[in-house]
Design a protein around this motif. Sequence first.
Motif: not given
Length: 67
Positions: A1-25
């Motif tokens: 079983m593999e992740l769908t493109d939508e699921q991969i986009k969600r993972q990327d979104y979450v990881d990037n949002a957290i990375f940006n949050l860390i840098n912002d604080v």
Amino acid sequence: MELTDEQIKRQDYVDNAIFNLINDVIPSDDELDWNIEIIGNVRDVIQDELVKRGICTAQEFYPEIDE
């Protein structure tokens, strides 16, 4: 079983949002280099809180393949 493109986009979104949050604080002009271990630790805490409060499921927050 593999992740769908939508699921991969969600993972990327979450990881990037957290990375940006860390840098912002960071209380200086320093920036954290991409570090998936730190991002993953923060992601786990956020996910635990959201799931515990019934806001979303773990799979909705950060889709993963259960092995």
